[in-house]
Scaffold this motif. Structure first.
Motif, short mmCIF file in Angstrom:
data_model
loop_
_atom_site.label_atom_id
_atom_site.label_comp_id
_atom_site.label_asym_id
_atom_site.label_seq_id
_atom_site.Cartn_x
_atom_site.Cartn_y
_atom_site.Cartn_z
N GLY A 33 0.67 -1.34 0.13
CA GLY A 33 -0.30 0.03 0.10
C GLY A 33 0.54 1.20 0.29
O GLY A 33 0.74 2.36 -0.38
N THR A 63 -10.01 9.91 -1.96
CA THR A 63 -10.27 8.70 -1.33
C THR A 63 -11.41 8.33 -0.58
O THR A 63 -11.91 7.13 -0.41
N PRO A 102 -13.48 4.74 -2.45
CA PRO A 102 -12.92 4.00 -1.90
C PRO A 102 -13.09 3.94 -0.55
O PRO A 102 -13.81 2.79 -0.37
N MET A 105 -15.97 0.69 0.43
CA MET A 105 -15.35 -0.33 1.32
C MET A 105 -16.32 -0.66 3.01
O MET A 105 -16.68 -1.92 2.92
N TRP A 115 -6.97 -8.79 1.00
CA TRP A 115 -7.59 -7.56 0.18
C TRP A 115 -7.68 -6.74 0.72
O TRP A 115 -6.89 -5.09 0.47
N LYS A 116 -8.41 -6.31 1.87
CA LYS A 116 -9.19 -5.53 2.19
C LYS A 116 -8.38 -4.30 3.68
O LYS A 116 -8.06 -2.74 3.09
N VAL A 145 -5.95 -2.90 0.76
CA VAL A 145 -6.40 -1.66 0.59
C VAL A 145 -6.63 -0.34 0.73
O VAL A 145 -6.50 0.51 0.91
N LEU A 174 -3.35 1.30 1.46
CA LEU A 174 -3.54 2.41 0.43
C LEU A 174 -4.10 3.80 0.36
O LEU A 174 -3.69 5.07 0.44
N ILE A 175 -5.31 3.68 1.48
CA ILE A 175 -6.34 4.54 1.16
C ILE A 175 -5.74 5.53 2.06
O ILE A 175 -5.47 6.54 2.47
#
Length: 271
Positions: free
Chosen positions: A84, A144, A147, A151, A169-170, A173, A176-177
């Motif tokens: 991320g 952001t 996304p 989520m 995966w979450k 993400v 990254l956010i």
């Protein structure tokens, strides 16, 4: 001044050339003053809304991630944090390069709202240190929001089994956010030399986030390198590859537009 001495505590007078040089960069630069004046109440309202919504969604999603956390997820979560950070660093460079290099403050909607701060920043780099939390982070929070909403929606619509399966995966993400949301705050810290919390200085010294000395390279005119401003990890490899120069050559060849033409126009407004 030649032929005269200043008394105690008296400041020497500057001649016209010296005064013009002092106004060349910083808050007294003519372009910087004009750009700062374009910050509108409407823009401020948009930033407030984005910050409140963004951090409400971050809090909501953190709670749900913590409720789903298991010890066996730890290696994947750690990998997600690093991945991320890397991708956020590249995306910060891409956005920074695009806004620095192309476009104009005169463009409808995006010019004053999003390109203006980049132009101001090059001729008054310390302006960002005078911005409060809302002005510093409002635009990143806008980016952001989508996304984060997606989520939050998935937490309420997907089955527990699906959430468990997609948990690594979450986490990626979400990391990254988070890095994306705080990129401009990290950027602000890279320009702040007094009053930083000790933990921020440590993160800079360990190069977990963008270090102050590292970011100075970008601020050597004509501002054509070291665009990544989240961690700065990718700046050196991208520079060695000539990534940004090749991209600029490609776009200039296709469009005929000269890189950083608008940036230079604002820098030259010294009167």
């Amino acid at each position: 001044m030649e032929g005269a001495e200043d008394g105690p505590g008296q400041q020497p007078e500057l001649d016209e050339d010296e005064a013009a040089y002092c106004r060349r960069w910083g808050a007294q630069h003519a372009g910087a003053r004009e750009l700062a004046a374009l910050y509108s109440p409407g823009k401020r309202f948009q930033e407030w809304c984005c910050v409140v919504l963004c951090f409400s969604l971050i809090a909501h999603n953190v709670v749900h991630l913590l409720l789903l956390a298991r010890w066996e997820h730890t290696p994947f979560v750690m990998l997600g944090v690093v991945a991320g950070a890397l991708i956020a660093d590249f995306l910060s460079g891409l956005v920074h390069w695009g806004a620095d290099t192309w476009g104009s403050v005169e463009l409808p909607i995006v010019g004053k709202a999003f390109i203006r701060p980049f132009r101001e920043h090059h001729i008054d780099p310390t302006a960002i240190t005078r911005h409060d939390f809302i002005e510093t982070n409002g635009d990143n929070c806008l980016v952001t929001l989508l996304p984060l909403v997606n989520m939050a929606y998935q937490f309420h619509t997907q089955s527990p089994e699906a959430l468990e399966q997609l948990y690594p995966w979450k986490c990626f993400v979400f990391c990254l956010i988070i890095f994306g949301t705080f990129t401009n705050q990290i950027h602000k810290w890279s320009h702040t030399y007094f009053g930083l919390p000790r933990w921020v200085i440590l993160l800079q010294d360990w190069h977990v986030i963008l270090p102050r000395k590292h970011h100075r390279i970008h601020h050597v005119s004509p501002h054509e390198t070291y665009f990544c401003i989240t961690t700065g990890w990718l700046n050196y490899p991208l520079e060695k590859m000539g990534f940004w120069r090749r991209l600029e050559d490609l776009i200039q060849g296709l469009t005929g537009e000269k890189p950083r033409a608008d940036d230079m126009k604002w820098a030259q407004k010294i009167k």
